[in-house]
Design a protein around this motif. Structure first.
Motif, PDB file in Angstrom:
ATOM      1  N   VAL A 122       9.481  63.138  64.091  1.00 56.35           N
ATOM      2  CA  VAL A 122      10.400  64.026  63.408  1.00 56.35           C
ATOM      3  C   VAL A 122      10.427  65.387  64.079  1.00 56.35           C
ATOM      4  O   VAL A 122      11.473  65.984  64.314  1.00 56.35           O
ATOM      5  N   ARG A 123       9.253  65.892  64.427  1.00 59.82           N
ATOM      6  CA  ARG A 123       9.206  67.231  65.022  1.00 59.82           C
ATOM      7  C   ARG A 123       9.765  67.255  66.449  1.00 59.82           C
ATOM      8  O   ARG A 123       9.999  68.319  67.003  1.00 59.82           O
ATOM      9  N   ASP A 124       9.952  66.072  67.057  1.00 58.88           N
ATOM     10  CA  ASP A 124      10.531  65.989  68.398  1.00 58.88           C
ATOM     11  C   ASP A 124      12.014  65.652  68.363  1.00 58.88           C
ATOM     12  O   ASP A 124      12.586  65.258  69.361  1.00 58.88           O
ATOM     13  N   SER A 125      12.650  65.759  67.211  1.00 62.29           N
ATOM     14  CA  SER A 125      14.059  65.392  67.098  1.00 62.29           C
ATOM     15  C   SER A 125      14.930  66.321  67.930  1.00 62.29           C
ATOM     16  O   SER A 125      14.529  67.432  68.282  1.00 62.29           O
ATOM     17  N   THR A 126      16.119  65.846  68.249  1.00 69.53           N
ATOM     18  CA  THR A 126      17.041  66.616  69.095  1.00 69.53           C
ATOM     19  C   THR A 126      18.342  66.826  68.343  1.00 69.53           C
ATOM     20  O   THR A 126      19.334  66.144  68.607  1.00 69.53           O
ATOM     21  N   PRO A 127      18.363  67.771  67.395  1.00 68.40           N
ATOM     22  CA  PRO A 127      19.524  67.906  66.509  1.00 68.40           C
ATOM     23  C   PRO A 127      20.794  68.384  67.201  1.00 68.40           C
ATOM     24  O   PRO A 127      21.883  68.217  66.654  1.00 68.40           O
ATOM     25  N   LEU A 128      20.681  68.954  68.402  1.00 66.70           N
ATOM     26  CA  LEU A 128      21.867  69.488  69.072  1.00 66.70           C
ATOM     27  C   LEU A 128      22.661  68.433  69.823  1.00 66.70           C
ATOM     28  O   LEU A 128      23.730  68.721  70.349  1.00 66.70           O
ATOM     29  N   ILE A 129      22.136  67.220  69.882  1.00 66.45           N
ATOM     30  CA  ILE A 129      22.851  66.158  70.590  1.00 66.45           C
ATOM     31  C   ILE A 129      22.628  64.834  69.877  1.00 66.45           C
ATOM     32  O   ILE A 129      21.536  64.562  69.378  1.00 66.45           O
ATOM     33  N   LYS A 130      23.671  64.023  69.815  1.00 71.19           N
ATOM     34  CA  LYS A 130      23.584  62.716  69.191  1.00 71.19           C
ATOM     35  C   LYS A 130      23.194  61.682  70.248  1.00 71.19           C
ATOM     36  O   LYS A 130      23.557  61.809  71.419  1.00 71.19           O
ATOM     37  N   PRO A 131      22.487  60.626  69.840  1.00 70.98           N
ATOM     38  CA  PRO A 131      21.946  59.669  70.818  1.00 70.98           C
ATOM     39  C   PRO A 131      22.972  59.049  71.753  1.00 70.98           C
ATOM     40  O   PRO A 131      22.664  58.781  72.902  1.00 70.98           O
ATOM     41  N   ARG A 132      24.188  58.804  71.287  1.00 73.07           N
ATOM     42  CA  ARG A 132      25.158  58.083  72.123  1.00 73.07           C
ATOM     43  C   ARG A 132      26.209  58.989  72.753  1.00 73.07           C
ATOM     44  O   ARG A 132      27.196  58.509  73.292  1.00 73.07           O
ATOM     45  N   GLN A 133      25.994  60.301  72.712  1.00 75.03           N
ATOM     46  CA  GLN A 133      26.969  61.199  73.329  1.00 75.03           C
ATOM     47  C   GLN A 133      27.056  61.031  74.839  1.00 75.03           C
ATOM     48  O   GLN A 133      28.094  61.297  75.441  1.00 75.03           O
ATOM     49  N   LEU A 134      25.978  60.569  75.461  1.00 81.90           N
ATOM     50  CA  LEU A 134      25.970  60.426  76.914  1.00 81.90           C
ATOM     51  C   LEU A 134      26.768  59.220  77.395  1.00 81.90           C
ATOM     52  O   LEU A 134      26.957  59.050  78.606  1.00 81.90           O
ATOM     53  N   THR A 135      27.232  58.384  76.480  1.00 84.95           N
ATOM     54  CA  THR A 135      28.128  57.279  76.844  1.00 84.95           C
ATOM     55  C   THR A 135      29.450  57.393  76.096  1.00 84.95           C
ATOM     56  O   THR A 135      30.187  56.412  75.995  1.00 84.95           O
ATOM     57  N   SER A 136      29.764  58.564  75.604  1.00 81.60           N
ATOM     58  CA  SER A 136      30.963  58.763  74.798  1.00 81.60           C
ATOM     59  C   SER A 136      32.167  59.108  75.676  1.00 81.60           C
ATOM     60  O   SER A 136      32.025  59.508  76.843  1.00 81.60           O
ATOM     61  N   LEU A 137      33.362  58.979  75.094  1.00 75.75           N
ATOM     62  CA  LEU A 137      34.578  59.400  75.786  1.00 75.75           C
ATOM     63  C   LEU A 137      34.536  60.900  76.061  1.00 75.75           C
ATOM     64  O   LEU A 137      35.017  61.365  77.106  1.00 75.75           O
ATOM     65  N   GLU A 138      33.933  61.638  75.149  1.00 74.80           N
ATOM     66  CA  GLU A 138      33.787  63.087  75.329  1.00 74.80           C
ATOM     67  C   GLU A 138      33.042  63.406  76.625  1.00 74.80           C
ATOM     68  O   GLU A 138      33.435  64.296  77.389  1.00 74.80           O
ATOM     69  N   TYR A 139      31.961  62.679  76.886  1.00 73.12           N
ATOM     70  CA  TYR A 139      31.187  62.897  78.113  1.00 73.12           C
ATOM     71  C   TYR A 139      32.000  62.508  79.346  1.00 73.12           C
ATOM     72  O   TYR A 139      31.988  63.212  80.361  1.00 73.12           O
TER      73      TYR A 139
END
Length: 338
Positions: free
Chosen positions: A36-53
């Motif tokens: 929990v303390r290592d979470s990455t709230p500024l990025i979602k897990p699948r953003q690196l394979t998204s159309l946005e990326y």
């Protein structure tokens, strides 16, 4: 490497606690366990394979660079490295990391030999570029100018230029270039783990091999100065004379993205920054620097893959053998620290 004492792993408030003695968890599992303390709230897990990326990778990799410089991408089973010093350190660290050939991704490592580093091949390529680079560019731009209508410079100049230059390097028979290009593109698009593209790429490799087999034999008997003739004439190779499979693998492993992508991005940047275009027009020696700045600012290869050769500790993690490291040129080339 294993832990040598009883260790407790806290998954966060309310989570179960796991405990093992010396032969339990491997140390990299301790480092990589998501907490929990290592979470990455500024990025979602699948953003690196998204159309946005795909449309614009720079905002997303910028978040990684500034907040998660060694980001554990769970869906992609990889680690993203995004700061300039860290990216460059992994590119040169051949003792701990390796770049695997495209044949490895295809799963056919013994198909043929990569002959790009052979001196006759290097000399042949340099001579072809010297003889053809400027005349070919003038010819294509002359056709575009004569038409006098709107033109997509990314496809009608940059892509065409790089592929026709390759055709001249091979000195292909008249009329064969369109078929060669279609097979070449299928081959180059097939090694990134997408099953249908991979199958199409394998078929293209087989088709190119059969296409080159008689050409290689003919130019072994009557050589010219082209790449096929040079490959046919290579002597003293480990494993015997060069084959059509070797020629196909040499073309496969070559870089086909940088020239095409960099020229397209150079056109875009200059045409959307008319003040910079005016400077380059007034002083043509700056064209070279504009090209180099394009490679930095809008790199045609936004990321590169390296693999850990063995278990190695870097960036506060113990990376397992075979760990896939995604080295983000897009992020590193815009690192404000450099």
């Amino acid at each position: 490497m294993t832990t040598t004492q009883d260790t407790t792993y806290d998954e966060g408030p309310g989570a179960p606690v796991a405990s093992r003695d010396g032969s339990g968890f491997r140390t990299y599992e301790v480092y990589q366990r998501q907490r929990v303390r290592d979470s990455t709230p500024l990025i979602k897990p699948r953003q690196l394979t998204s159309l946005e990326y795909l449309q614009d990778p720079y905002p997303i990799v910028g978040i990684l660079r500034e907040h998660y410089p060694c980001y554990r991408d769970w869906p992609g089973n990889s680690f993203w490295i995004t700061r300039y010093d860290e990216v460059t350190s992994l590119f040169v660290d051949d003792a701990n990391f390796e770049t695997r050939p495209k044949l490895w991704f295809y799963g056919i490592p013994g198909y043929g030999r990569d002959l790009r580093a052979e001196l006759p091949v290097l000399r042949c390529r340099a001579a072809c570029w010297d003889a053809n680079a400027a005349p070919l560019a003038d010819s294509i731009l002359g056709e575009i100018t004569a038409r006098g209508n709107a033109t997509d410079l990314a496809t009608e100049f940059a892509a065409r230029y790089s592929l026709e230059l390759l055709g001249r390097l091979l000195d292909l028979p008249a009329g064969d270039l369109p078929t060669f290009i279609e097979r070449y593109w299928r081959m180059q698009r097939g090694f990134n783990w997408e099953p249908r593209s991979e199958q199409a790429g394998r078929e293209a490799m087989a088709e190119l091999t059969e296409y080159f087999r008689p050409l290689l034999a003919a130019r072994r008997e009557s050589p010219g100065s082209d790449l096929i003739s040079v490959v046919a004439g290579l002597d003293g190779l480990a494993g015997g004379p060069a084959t059509a499979e070797d020629l196909v693998v040499t073309l496969l492993e070559d870089d086909h993205e940088t020239l095409h992508g960099a020229l397209a991005n150079l056109w875009f940047l200059l045409l959307t920054h008319p003040d910079q275009l005016a400077i380059v027009r007034d002083e043509r020696r700056l064209v070279r620097f504009a090209y180099q700045e394009t490679l930095r600012h809008s790199t045609p290869v936004v990321s590169a893959k390296r693999f850990a050769i063995h278990e190695v500790e870097r960036f506060g993690r113990l990376l397992p053998e075979g760990a896939l490291m995604m080295l983000s040129g897009a992020a590193a080339n815009r690192d404000p620290r450099v």
